[in-house]
Motif scaffolding. Structure first.
Motif, mmCIF file in Angstrom:
data_model
loop_
_atom_site.group_PDB
_atom_site.id
_atom_site.type_symbol
_atom_site.label_atom_id
_atom_site.label_comp_id
_atom_site.label_asym_id
_atom_site.label_seq_id
_atom_site.Cartn_x
_atom_site.Cartn_y
_atom_site.Cartn_z
ATOM 1 N N PHE A 190 0.865 -1.182 0.000
ATOM 2 C CA PHE A 190 0.000 0.000 0.000
ATOM 3 C C PHE A 190 0.899 1.228 0.000
ATOM 4 O O PHE A 190 1.810 1.330 0.815
ATOM 5 N N ARG A 191 0.665 2.146 -0.912
ATOM 6 C CA ARG A 191 1.557 3.306 -1.067
ATOM 7 C C ARG A 191 0.737 4.586 -1.067
ATOM 8 O O ARG A 191 -0.074 4.824 -1.957
ATOM 9 N N GLY A 231 -3.902 13.394 -9.743
ATOM 10 C CA GLY A 231 -4.595 13.037 -10.968
ATOM 11 C C GLY A 231 -5.756 12.097 -10.702
ATOM 12 O O GLY A 231 -5.889 11.539 -9.609
ATOM 13 N N PHE A 232 -6.576 11.906 -11.717
ATOM 14 C CA PHE A 232 -7.668 10.930 -11.599
ATOM 15 C C PHE A 232 -7.099 9.525 -11.520
ATOM 16 O O PHE A 232 -7.553 8.695 -10.751
ATOM 17 N N TYR A 233 -6.072 9.247 -12.329
ATOM 18 C CA TYR A 233 -5.541 7.877 -12.357
ATOM 19 C C TYR A 233 -4.752 7.540 -11.105
ATOM 20 O O TYR A 233 -4.957 6.481 -10.498
ATOM 21 N N ALA A 234 -3.851 8.442 -10.712
ATOM 22 C CA ALA A 234 -3.086 8.247 -9.472
ATOM 23 C C ALA A 234 -2.381 6.894 -9.420
ATOM 24 O O ALA A 234 -2.262 6.288 -8.353
ATOM 25 N N ASN A 235 -1.911 6.426 -10.565
ATOM 26 C CA ASN A 235 -1.140 5.192 -10.574
ATOM 27 C C ASN A 235 0.236 5.456 -9.968
ATOM 28 O O ASN A 235 0.870 6.459 -10.295
ATOM 29 N N VAL A 236 0.687 4.570 -9.101
ATOM 30 C CA VAL A 236 2.001 4.747 -8.485
ATOM 31 C C VAL A 236 3.054 4.731 -9.587
ATOM 32 O O VAL A 236 3.086 3.814 -10.417
ATOM 33 N N SER A 254 9.385 14.437 -4.950
ATOM 34 C CA SER A 254 9.663 13.312 -5.843
ATOM 35 C C SER A 254 8.882 12.078 -5.379
ATOM 36 O O SER A 254 8.637 11.898 -4.199
ATOM 37 N N GLN A 255 8.526 11.228 -6.333
ATOM 38 C CA GLN A 255 7.903 9.951 -5.978
ATOM 39 C C GLN A 255 8.873 8.792 -6.214
ATOM 40 O O GLN A 255 8.489 7.630 -6.194
ATOM 41 N N ALA A 256 10.148 9.115 -6.444
ATOM 42 C CA ALA A 256 11.119 8.074 -6.796
ATOM 43 C C ALA A 256 11.327 7.062 -5.674
ATOM 44 O O ALA A 256 11.605 5.896 -5.930
ATOM 45 N N ARG A 257 11.182 7.526 -4.417
ATOM 46 C CA ARG A 257 11.409 6.625 -3.290
ATOM 47 C C ARG A 257 10.233 6.637 -2.329
ATOM 48 O O ARG A 257 9.394 7.544 -2.369
ATOM 49 N N GLU A 258 10.177 5.611 -1.519
ATOM 50 C CA GLU A 258 9.115 5.521 -0.507
ATOM 51 C C GLU A 258 9.751 5.045 0.787
ATOM 52 O O GLU A 258 10.875 4.556 0.798
ATOM 53 N N TRP A 259 9.057 5.207 1.898
ATOM 54 C CA TRP A 259 9.564 4.683 3.180
ATOM 55 C C TRP A 259 8.486 3.858 3.852
ATOM 56 O O TRP A 259 7.296 4.123 3.725
ATOM 57 N N LEU A 260 8.938 2.819 4.528
ATOM 58 C CA LEU A 260 8.011 1.869 5.128
ATOM 59 C C LEU A 260 7.710 2.258 6.568
ATOM 60 O O LEU A 260 8.629 2.532 7.344
ATOM 61 N N ARG A 284 11.148 6.469 8.639
ATOM 62 C CA ARG A 284 11.529 7.251 7.479
ATOM 63 C C ARG A 284 12.861 6.809 6.899
ATOM 64 O O ARG A 284 13.160 7.082 5.743
ATOM 65 N N SER A 285 13.665 6.154 7.721
ATOM 66 C CA SER A 285 14.973 5.736 7.195
ATOM 67 C C SER A 285 14.889 4.386 6.483
ATOM 68 O O SER A 285 15.829 3.969 5.823
ATOM 69 N N ASP A 286 13.754 3.696 6.609
ATOM 70 C CA ASP A 286 13.573 2.420 5.903
ATOM 71 C C ASP A 286 13.030 2.712 4.500
ATOM 72 O O ASP A 286 11.867 2.481 4.186
ATOM 73 N N GLU A 287 13.930 3.225 3.673
ATOM 74 C CA GLU A 287 13.545 3.706 2.338
ATOM 75 C C GLU A 287 13.811 2.682 1.266
ATOM 76 O O GLU A 287 14.737 1.884 1.386
ATOM 77 N N ARG A 288 13.046 2.718 0.211
ATOM 78 C CA ARG A 288 13.374 1.938 -0.972
ATOM 79 C C ARG A 288 12.814 2.597 -2.221
ATOM 80 O O ARG A 288 12.066 3.565 -2.132
ATOM 81 N N ALA A 289 13.197 2.043 -3.377
ATOM 82 C CA ALA A 289 12.745 2.629 -4.635
ATOM 83 C C ALA A 289 11.256 2.352 -4.838
ATOM 84 O O ALA A 289 10.786 1.250 -4.567
ATOM 85 N N THR A 290 10.560 3.357 -5.315
ATOM 86 C CA THR A 290 9.159 3.177 -5.688
ATOM 87 C C THR A 290 9.101 2.329 -6.949
ATOM 88 O O THR A 290 9.932 2.479 -7.840
ATOM 89 N N GLN A 291 8.111 1.432 -7.027
ATOM 90 C CA GLN A 291 7.957 0.614 -8.233
ATOM 91 C C GLN A 291 6.771 1.114 -9.060
ATOM 92 O O GLN A 291 5.744 1.499 -8.494
ATOM 93 N N LEU A 292 6.944 1.071 -10.380
ATOM 94 C CA LEU A 292 5.834 1.447 -11.255
ATOM 95 C C LEU A 292 4.617 0.570 -10.930
ATOM 96 O O LEU A 292 4.761 -0.645 -10.735
ATOM 97 N N PHE A 293 3.457 1.183 -10.855
ATOM 98 C CA PHE A 293 2.215 0.495 -10.478
ATOM 99 C C PHE A 293 2.378 -0.232 -9.135
ATOM 100 O O PHE A 293 1.771 -1.282 -8.901
#
Ligand SMILES: Nc1nc2c(c(=O)[nH]1)N[C@H]1C(S)=C(S)[C@@H](COP(=O)(O)O)O[C@H]1N2
Ligand SMILES: [Mo]
Length: 325
Positions: A139-140, A271-276, A286-292, A296-305
């Motif tokens: 979930f993102r 946006g309406f679509y709001a696809n990750v 930026s949406q390039a990274r996310e944190w779990l 906040r330090s448990d970061e990783r790369a965001t994946q398409l969709f």
């Protein structure tokens, strides 16, 4: 939720004024305390369990083994204590105590528009008639925090079969509860969002019919906690969390694209679509990274969709994902 006038916490001047590590620790402590992991240790008096009184799921449900995770399941107190639910509060840790007041029964969901099964239906009838299963989903949130949750829910596909949309249905609109007597964020004068409710979201029909789309009715083997959108909320795991509207009271089939809460509020930002999508930045971050959650330090790369391309990429074939963000 990050909105035009309420930037995410880390974009506030306050965060610039505080050295990053200190700031980060403070946020983590807050999130953890809200997650009831620190409060008992600190000896706070009030009951800190955000899952207190949330019943076990009333029937056995099987986990669907098709959906697996690439990360640990988020600790359940966090998923139940760090919530976006603006009808209660814009403060994530304040949602669950306020949500205790919500009355869950009777609960009616109105089916409307371009479908054969129209009119009010009791949510318990839906729960009796339609299959439920458990699924582990990533979930993102658009704000860049992420979690992994064992949801219980009705596959939207099964729901559509039951409701029988007509061939004219091109979109589905999902509307959340409007009940200012139990939802303090809906009281006029309490912030800029009060006048904008009910919260509503929408999907294209083929998105709604995708195998991943779920009407969630539980989590972690329990019925859905109020703060997570009881008794029934949408889960669309390849899209930003704001598409997953909570506490649904109306599901409507439309010929044209419905208005949706965040897109309507700030169309340039949501946006309406709001696809990750790691390559399509929010105008303010930026949406390039996310944190779990919770760190906040448990970061990783965001994946398409959000990593669900195998299931959903075909829905957007030939579409420009930057324009249709
Ligand atoms: N009705 C309603 N649904 C909502 C929201 C909201 O404020 N109101 N927030 C959305 C956002 S921004 C997110 S990230 C998720 C959060 O779900 P959770 O609290 O169960 O993690 O709910 C979504 N659904
Ligand atoms: Mo979100």
């Amino acid at each position: 939720m990050a909105a035009v006038h309420i930037p995410p916490a880390w974009a506030l001047p306050e965060s610039e004024a505080t050295p990053e590590p200190v700031y980060r620790n403070r946020r983590e402590v807050l999130a953890l305390a809200a997650g009831a992991l620190l409060l008992p240790a600190l000896g706070c008096g009030a009951d800190p369990d955000p899952l207190e009184g949330v019943p076990r799921y009333p029937r056995p449900v099987k986990r669907n083994p098709r959906y697996t995770l690439d990360r640990p399941i988020t600790k359940k107190p966090l998923a139940a204590a760090f919530n976006n639910f603006y009808e209660f509060s814009t403060d994530k840790s304040a949602v669950w105590p306020l949500a205790k007041k919500l009355t869950l029964r009777p609960w009616t969901v109105k089916l409307a528009g371009e479908c054969k099964r129209k009119g009010p239906v009791d949510v318990d009838l839906i729960l009796r008639k339609l299959p439920q299963e458990e699924r582990l989903y990533r979930f993102r949130c658009v704000e860049a925090w992420a979690m992994a949750v064992p949801w219980i829910g009705i596959p939207m596909r099964a729901f559509l079969k039951w409701v029988e949309p007509t061939s004219k249905a091109k979109y589905v609109r999902f509307v959340s509860l409007h009940r200012p007597t139990e939802m303090p964020g809906q009281v006029r004068g309490r912030g800029e969002f009060a006048a904008l409710f009910p919260y509503a979201e929408g999907l294209r029909m083929d998105e709604a019919a995708n195998e991943l789309t779920l009407l969630a009715t539980g989590l972690y083997g329990r019925t859905l906690p109020k703060q997570n959108g009881a008794p029934m909320r949408l889960i669309v795991p390849w899209k930003y969390g704001f598409k997953s509207a909570k506490s649904l009271v109306r599901i409507e089939f439309t010929k044209t694209r419905p208005k949706t809460f965040w897109n309507d509020y700030a169309p340039r930002e949501y946006g309406f679509y709001a696809n990750v999508n790691p390559k399509v930045s929010h105008p303010r971050w930026s949406q390039a990274r996310e944190w779990l959650l919770p760190s906040r330090s448990d970061e990783r790369a965001t994946q398409l969709f959000n990593g669900y391309g195998a299931q959903v990429a075909a829905l957007y074939k030939g579409m420009n994902l930057r324009e249709n963000f």
